[in-house]
Design an enzyme around this catalytic site. Structure first.
Site, PDB file in Angstrom:
ATOM      1  N   HIS A   1      -9.936   3.618  -0.950  1.00 27.72           N
ATOM      2  CA  HIS A   1     -10.251   3.169   0.403  1.00 27.72           C
ATOM      3  C   HIS A   1     -11.098   1.908   0.275  1.00 27.72           C
ATOM      4  O   HIS A   1     -12.246   1.871   0.704  1.00 27.72           O
ATOM      5  CB  HIS A   1     -10.949   4.265   1.205  1.00 27.72           C
ATOM      6  CG  HIS A   1     -10.196   4.659   2.433  1.00 27.72           C
ATOM      7  ND1 HIS A   1     -10.787   4.884   3.653  1.00 27.72           N
ATOM      8  CD2 HIS A   1      -8.867   4.839   2.640  1.00 27.72           C
ATOM      9  CE1 HIS A   1      -9.863   5.206   4.549  1.00 27.72           C
ATOM     10  NE2 HIS A   1      -8.684   5.184   3.955  1.00 27.72           N
TER      11      HIS A   1
ATOM     12  N   HIS B   1       0.818  -1.207   0.000  1.00 27.06           N
ATOM     13  CA  HIS B   1       0.000   0.000   0.000  1.00 27.06           C
ATOM     14  C   HIS B   1       0.856   1.263   0.000  1.00 27.06           C
ATOM     15  O   HIS B   1       0.508   2.251  -0.662  1.00 27.06           O
ATOM     16  CB  HIS B   1      -0.915  -0.008   1.229  1.00 27.06           C
ATOM     17  CG  HIS B   1      -1.890   1.117   1.275  1.00 27.06           C
ATOM     18  ND1 HIS B   1      -2.992   1.189   0.447  1.00 27.06           N
ATOM     19  CD2 HIS B   1      -1.936   2.237   2.052  1.00 27.06           C
ATOM     20  CE1 HIS B   1      -3.676   2.289   0.718  1.00 27.06           C
ATOM     21  NE2 HIS B   1      -3.060   2.947   1.686  1.00 27.06           N
TER      22      HIS B   1
END
Length: 706
Positions: free
Chosen positions: A80, A34
């Site tokens: 998200h 990430h």
């Protein structure tokens, strides 16, 4: 959380000792997929990111693009995804908050948002639960902070059943003399934390976003999801604006992935510097937090600023005025990144590492890729009337009014073209220009043909801008994929990256920033490659020709057809298979001509052709008191989804033909009428739908969720 053995060995060798628990946790998060893009960074060099208009490209919190010598806009996009599966409301809401703070950290004021959302099939109860929760979270947060959500996309596909995607982009406004970056400047300056108190929410969020979703993620991973407070964010936006106006900020970074540890270490690493941080000085909202929790909590509505010592008192006063917490947490140094903590005991050094190694030292992954292949042609024999109703009334192509009516899309008084059109237009009066925005992807396209489908995604977004008379300026991407350790998944993801990059380069659209989200894989399987693109362009005014007909002109189809149905909503309904349509060789010239036509006084309406083909385009062009009468050759002409085409209602067909002469075909397909109805003649069959019937078909989402 656990630092993988191979990474632990590298860290131990670099430090000459075993890492402390806090160091191991920092490396585990900042070296995660990430944060470090370990599987995707080798692919990102395919994108061209430079141009005369580009002030700051990839690598900062947001990109900066010049509209003129003084007026700049910022572009950023974020995902998200995993948090929105575990907690759709808070997951989506904090995605909005994060991309807005990325905008603020560049010294910009947020002026518009887009959201691109992907869920499992609409008829599944769990998909609807996620869909409703995500839309509610976005609308609540965006409406409370006063930033309009003006566009985006929604797609339903079985591949997202176990892993929805929530991609949010933000447009900000700043000027040359207000620009701030995330590069620390000077040893001796202070690091100041402004915003909400630090709690225990969002712990390990970066590592959580870098692994496949577990079957019990909704309960097991709930602590990894942040909890937002939009009213605190609104105060932070206004405080940040005053700090920028008074030139009190040397550099800035928002606290997102990996929390304070991520933001502060990346800030100083970008400047080739270090920091001394006192974790006890961090203002907290929960008692007895330990060093690791303070470092890695992803509590929202917080900013890390580099401030000159003589300005600290003024920064604190502004924070107090806006009822925000403020802590002087340390100093910028020319040494290591060092954090100390005492808690209730003796002070100890819990982190002492080179900042650049922590922020940028993660090794890249060398993964196997299996090249994707396209299907053969096997077309169905479907009933035309049933196919039109199914395609026009499918949740993917139906009206998204239920979504965008929940967003305050006119707050700020800049929205010139509203949601529901091909692209939104925002008035940037400071430069005397409109900025058009389009965002989204088409998973059916990239599922069957990742490379060709991704090229089409870029062309589709650019066509949306051209239909409103805009010239593309720049783009940011959110590259979503499944588990990259699977060769077929990584092969499809790689092909999608290349396709997006190639078409953007052909269109001379620099890709100035973005985000990568991998490991979107669950018990339901991997998601399709989903290269969301958010593209902006400029117009000379703040309005544009509408997408609905006036009833007074001829209807011309401009642009070349691709001769195939692959990836279409028609095949999803009727079955069968086909290759993906061919795209125009000189798409840039086609779009230039379309933008010119959109600006003609004789142009009455323009609407692009994409998902659902002409069946959906013509249905969407029907108004209450104006309609469409069209004749097409066959089912292929009605349902193919080749982007780079548009239907133009014009009072001067010759002017349109002149604009496209030598560029692309122009076909007369019908006329606009003064009756609210759609009349379609396809081959030897004629179908007729009243405006009321079209609205009924297209309101499936609103009707089912009422």
């Amino acid at each position: 959380m656990s630092l993988p053995d191979a990474d632990r060995e590298l860290v131990t060798a670099e430090l000459g000792r075993d890492p402390t628990p806090a160091e191991a946790a920092l490396f585990e998060n900042l070296w995660s997929e990430h944060c470090a893009y370990r599987s995707s960074r080798p692919l990102l060099g395919a994108f061209e990111s430079e141009g005369d208009q580009v002030v700051i490209g990839p690598g900062d919190d947001a990109a900066v693009v010049a509209l003129d010598d003084e007026t700049y806009v910022t572009l950023g996009i974020e995902s998200h995804n995993h948090p929105s599966y575990v907690d759709p409301f808070d997951g989506a809401a904090t995605g909005v908050g994060g991309i807005v703070r990325d905008t603020m950290s560049m010294g910009a004021y947020p002026v518009a948002l887009t959201d691109s959302l992907y869920f499992g099939e609409f008829d599944r109860e769990h998909s609807r639960y996620l869909f409703e929760g995500v839309v509610e979270g976005i609308s609540h947060y965006g409406n409370c902070i006063g930033v309009p959500t003006v566009g985006g996309s929604v797609a339903f596909h079985e591949g997202y059943e176990g892993n929805p995607l929530v991609n949010v982009a933000c447009l900000g406004l700043t000027s040359a003399d207000r620009l701030v970056t995330a590069v620390a400047q000077e040893p001796g300056n202070k690091l100041v934390l402004v915003g909400n108190g630090t709690g225990r929410d969002g712990l390990g969020g970066a590592s959580f976003a870098s692994e496949d979703l577990a079957a019990n993620a909704e309960t097991k991973d709930r602590p990894a999801v942040q909890v937002g407070d939009p009213y605190a964010e609104k105060r932070l936006i206004e405080a940040n604006e005053q700090l920028v106006d008074e030139r009190l900020l040397v550099s800035a970074r928002d606290l997102g992935a990996a929390g304070l540890g991520g933001a502060s270490s990346e800030l100083v690493a970008k400047g080739g510097l270090g920091a001394d941080i006192d974790l006890d000085a961090v203002h907290q909202r929960e008692p007895n937090m330990n060093a690791l929790e303070i470092l890695l909590a992803e509590s929202q509505e917080r900013m890390c600023y580099e401030v000159r010592p003589e300005d600290v008192e003024r920064v604190a006063a502004i924070a107090e005025r806006f009822d925000l917490g403020c802590s002087v947490i340390g100093d910028v140094t020319d040494g290591n990144y060092v954090c100390t903590f005492a808690g209730d005991g003796d002070r100890e050094t819990v982190v002492d590492v080179p900042a650049e190694y922590l922020a940028d030292g993660a090794p890249m992954n060398d993964l196997n890729a299996e090249a994707p292949s396209q299907p053969e042609r096997d077309l169905p024999d479907a009933d035309l009337g049933e196919a039109v109703k199914a395609v026009v009334g499918n949740p993917n192509t139906a009206s998204k009014r239920w979504v965008y009516r929940q967003y305050d899309h006119q707050v700020g008084t800049r929205t010139g073209v509203l949601p529901g059109d091909d692209a939104a237009v925002i008035a940037i009066r400071e430069a005397g220009l409109g900025v058009a925005l389009s965002a989204g992807a088409e998973p059916r396209w990239t599922e069957i043909a990742p490379y060709e489908g991704a090229r089409a995604v870029a062309l589709e977004n650019a066509t949306n801008l051209a239909a409103k008379g805009a010239t593309p300026l720049a783009a940011v991407d959110c590259l979503n994929g499944g588990n990259p350790e699977k060769p077929d998944v990584y092969g499809g993801f790689s092909a999608a990256v290349d396709g997006l990059a190639d078409m953007c380069a052909h269109l001379s659209v620099p890709v100035v920033g973005g985000n990568v989200s991998l490991y979107n894989d669950s018990a339901a399987g991997p998601i399709p490659p989903t290269p969301t693109l958010a593209m902006v362009g400029t117009t000379e005014g703040y309005t544009a020709p509408p997408a609905t007909v006036s009833g007074d002109g001829d209807l011309l189809l401009v642009g070349a057809t691709g001769g195939a149905l692959g990836g279409s909503e028609y095949l999803a309904h009727a079955g069968g298979s086909d290759r993906f349509p061919d795209l125009p060789d000189d798409a840039a010239s086609v779009l230039n001509a379309l933008a010119d036509v959109a600006g003609l006084e004789s142009t009455l309406a323009v609407h692009d052709v994409s998902h659902g083909g002409l069946a959906v385009t013509l249905a969407e062009m029907v108004g209450t008191d104006a309609g469409v009468e069209a004749t097409l050759a066959d089912d292929l002409a009605l349902f193919e989804e080749t982007p780079g085409r548009a239907v133009v209602e014009t009072a001067d067909p010759d002017a349109v033909r002149d604009a496209f002469d030598g560029v692309a075909p122009v076909e007369h397909i019908g006329t606009a009428t003064d009756e609210g109805a759609l009349s379609l003649t396809v081959g030897d069959e004629t179908l007729r739908y009243s405006a009321e019937r079209i609205r009924e078909l297209r309101s499936v989402i609103e009707r089912e969720l009422a």
